[in-house]
Design a protein around this motif. Structure first.
Motif, mmCIF file in Angstrom:
data_model
loop_
_atom_site.group_PDB
_atom_site.id
_atom_site.type_symbol
_atom_site.label_atom_id
_atom_site.label_comp_id
_atom_site.label_asym_id
_atom_site.label_seq_id
_atom_site.Cartn_x
_atom_site.Cartn_y
_atom_site.Cartn_z
ATOM 1 N N PHE A 46 30.722 33.326 47.148
ATOM 2 C CA PHE A 46 30.716 34.712 47.622
ATOM 3 C C PHE A 46 30.756 35.694 46.456
ATOM 4 O O PHE A 46 30.032 36.704 46.459
ATOM 5 C CB PHE A 46 31.899 34.966 48.543
ATOM 6 C CG PHE A 46 32.034 36.406 48.956
ATOM 7 C CD1 PHE A 46 31.176 36.952 49.903
ATOM 8 C CD2 PHE A 46 33.000 37.224 48.376
ATOM 9 C CE1 PHE A 46 31.278 38.287 50.281
ATOM 10 C CE2 PHE A 46 33.102 38.549 48.746
ATOM 11 C CZ PHE A 46 32.247 39.077 49.701
ATOM 12 N N LEU A 47 31.586 35.414 45.461
ATOM 13 C CA LEU A 47 31.718 36.346 44.339
ATOM 14 C C LEU A 47 30.415 36.439 43.555
ATOM 15 O O LEU A 47 29.971 37.541 43.194
ATOM 16 C CB LEU A 47 32.861 35.897 43.430
ATOM 17 C CG LEU A 47 33.180 36.823 42.251
ATOM 18 C CD1 LEU A 47 33.536 38.218 42.755
ATOM 19 C CD2 LEU A 47 34.324 36.262 41.421
ATOM 20 N N ARG A 48 29.772 35.309 43.287
ATOM 21 C CA ARG A 48 28.504 35.347 42.553
ATOM 22 C C ARG A 48 27.428 36.077 43.356
ATOM 23 O O ARG A 48 26.624 36.836 42.797
ATOM 24 C CB ARG A 48 28.057 33.930 42.208
ATOM 25 C CG ARG A 48 28.877 33.298 41.080
ATOM 26 C CD ARG A 48 28.364 31.928 40.722
ATOM 27 N NE ARG A 48 28.626 30.952 41.785
ATOM 28 C CZ ARG A 48 28.157 29.724 41.778
ATOM 29 N NH1 ARG A 48 27.369 29.317 40.797
ATOM 30 N NH2 ARG A 48 28.459 28.891 42.770
ATOM 31 N N SER A 49 27.401 35.836 44.671
ATOM 32 C CA SER A 49 26.433 36.542 45.507
ATOM 33 C C SER A 49 26.712 38.044 45.505
ATOM 34 O O SER A 49 25.771 38.853 45.458
ATOM 35 C CB SER A 49 26.494 36.005 46.944
ATOM 36 O OG SER A 49 26.176 34.629 46.990
ATOM 37 N N ALA A 50 27.998 38.417 45.540
ATOM 38 C CA ALA A 50 28.360 39.834 45.531
ATOM 39 C C ALA A 50 27.973 40.505 44.220
ATOM 40 O O ALA A 50 27.513 41.655 44.212
ATOM 41 C CB ALA A 50 29.858 39.990 45.789
ATOM 42 N N VAL A 51 28.149 39.796 43.099
ATOM 43 C CA VAL A 51 27.770 40.351 41.790
ATOM 44 C C VAL A 51 26.270 40.625 41.748
ATOM 45 O O VAL A 51 25.817 41.701 41.316
ATOM 46 C CB VAL A 51 28.189 39.391 40.664
ATOM 47 C CG1 VAL A 51 27.561 39.811 39.335
ATOM 48 C CG2 VAL A 51 29.703 39.362 40.531
ATOM 49 N N ILE A 52 25.478 39.657 42.191
ATOM 50 C CA ILE A 52 24.022 39.838 42.202
ATOM 51 C C ILE A 52 23.641 40.988 43.123
ATOM 52 O O ILE A 52 22.789 41.822 42.793
ATOM 53 C CB ILE A 52 23.336 38.528 42.631
ATOM 54 C CG1 ILE A 52 23.567 37.439 41.571
ATOM 55 C CG2 ILE A 52 21.841 38.740 42.851
ATOM 56 C CD1 ILE A 52 23.097 36.067 41.997
#
Length: 419
Positions: A355-361
């Motif tokens: 979730f965090l990596r998707s949110a950063v992108i």
């Protein structure tokens, strides 16, 4: 023994089995009668032969080992092959009947749905931006920013956001547990593809902005030296292509020397040795040098972009967009600075990390799209005109625009910039 043998030859004698007689060859004279219990509890005659086969030993050695060991946890039945026939929700495990626990794979369909929604939002905005740019491509506010560069930026955000699609791929459809040995190829290919989409999308998003800002800076420098220069758009596209090649070269070297593999690691077991908790993730033997190389390259691009924004800060924002580009790059740097330590902290939590990596992108691409396109939409709706203040000099200057190349010339009347 000799006396017993001689006595036996003299004649028969009665036993609990009936009369026993031996012939001159010391063989039992009377016919044998052999019966044996079958699985139904009956006692069919095995000898003299009547078509049935004798089972020996009975029960089988494997079944006897099962009974002598765990005896199917005293709730099941040992079979002839030594396996257990277990009741209800129990499953055989060696000589035991056990309840297999539900393994926590740390997969969340709900979080995947949220990540897909983030991807969809960016794609809808990107496609809308492309359609809007093409539709209003002849408007001065769009021509000043060059439609082809705006479309390239939107395509870059689409490719970058596509990384989310690969981030949410795991081994949920792996009934054979191939991921435990790193052999589940759908997830492994997703690991490798997300490197390509993220790096190429990042460069396509920011390289056009760098190229435009660099061109404006070069024109400003030429104005100071009273020289006329001409910078073709094709050369800028070569610059963008060169940056993409550098990024993809790092990714290619990564995939050749230490390709990422998706594997599932068992974290904990119950008292019967059944897994209760596991985590799946992409990884390699030594991927850190390649991560550092990509990080340094991307940070260098961002910092250089901020430098160009500073150098072109006095140019009309509709033409150079330095203010909004600077905000986009600084925002990108802030997101990376805040997310990197958090990503390290949650690296052992697959759902949180996904979730965090998707949110950063999402935040990076969403921010770029809004900061680049929204001011132009507002300017077009309000009918704002492009200010034609000079680039340099005190004698005044004039800006004119032409689709394609940008040229600067300096004379007694000031500096003229045409795009």
């Amino acid at each position: 023994p000799a006396a017993v043998a001689a006595e036996l030859k003299l004649g028969g004698f009665q036993t609990v089995f009936g009369e026993v007689n031996f012939d001159n060859n010391n063989q039992f004279r009377d016919p044998y009668l052999l019966v044996q219990y079958d699985k139904s509890g009956n006692t069919p005659v095995i000898w003299p032969k009547n078509g049935l086969e004798m089972v020996y030993p009975m029960p089988t050695w494997q079944s006897q080992d099962c009974r002598a060991s765990e005896n199917c946890s005293d709730i099941g039945e040992c079979q002839s092959d030594g396996s257990c026939l277990c009741p209800g929700d129990y499953e055989p495990s060696g000589y035991k009947c056990i309840i297999i626990p539900n393994e926590d794979h740390q997969q969340s369909p709900q979080v995947k749905a949220v990540c897909l929604a983030l991807f969809a939002v960016n794609w809808i905005i990107s496609m809308s931006a492309i359609a809007w740019t093409i539709h209003y491509r002849r408007k001065p506010v769009i021509r000043a920013s060059q439609p082809v560069f705006l479309v390239t930026i939107a395509i870059g955000t689409m490719i970058s956001s596509s990384t989310i699609l690969f981030l949410i791929v795991d081994d949920v459809n792996d009934p054979s547990h191939l991921a435990e040995s790193g052999e589940y190829w759908p997830a492994t290919m997703a690991c490798r593809m997300m490197l390509v989409t993220y790096t190429s999308g990042f460069v396509l998003t920011f390289a056009p902005l760098f190229a435009k800002l660099w061109r404006v800076k070069a024109l400003m420098a030429s104005a100071k030296t009273l020289k006329r220069i001409r910078i073709r758009s094709t050369w800028l596209f070569f610059l963008i292509g060169g940056l993409i090649v550098i990024d993809l070269a790092i990714v290619f070297a990564w995939n050749v020397n230490d390709p990422l593999v998706f594997s599932r690691e068992i974290i904990s077991y119950d008292e019967n040795g059944s897994p209760t908790l596991s985590a799946g993730a992409c990884g390699g033997n030594d991927e850190m040098p390649f991560i550092v190389a990509i990080l340094i390259f991307h940070l260098s691009m961002l910092f250089f972009g901020v430098y160009l924004c500073f150098k072109t800060r006095n140019i009309n924002s509709v033409m150079s967009e330095s203010k909004y580009v600077a905000v986009a790059m600084i925002s990108n740097l802030q997101v990376l600075a805040l997310a990197t330590p958090v990503l390290v902290i949650v690296s052992g939590e697959p759902v949180a990390s996904m979730f965090l990596r998707s949110a950063v992108i999402f935040l990076n691409d969403f921010g770029v799209l809004n900061l680049i396109f929204l001011p132009k939409v507002i300017a077009l709706v309000r009918g704002d005109a492009i200010v034609t203040s000079g680039l340099t000099g005190s004698s005044g200057s004039k800006q004119t625009r032409r689709e394609g190349d940008m040229t600067t010339q300096t004379g007694a009347s000031g500096t003229t910039v045409s795009q």
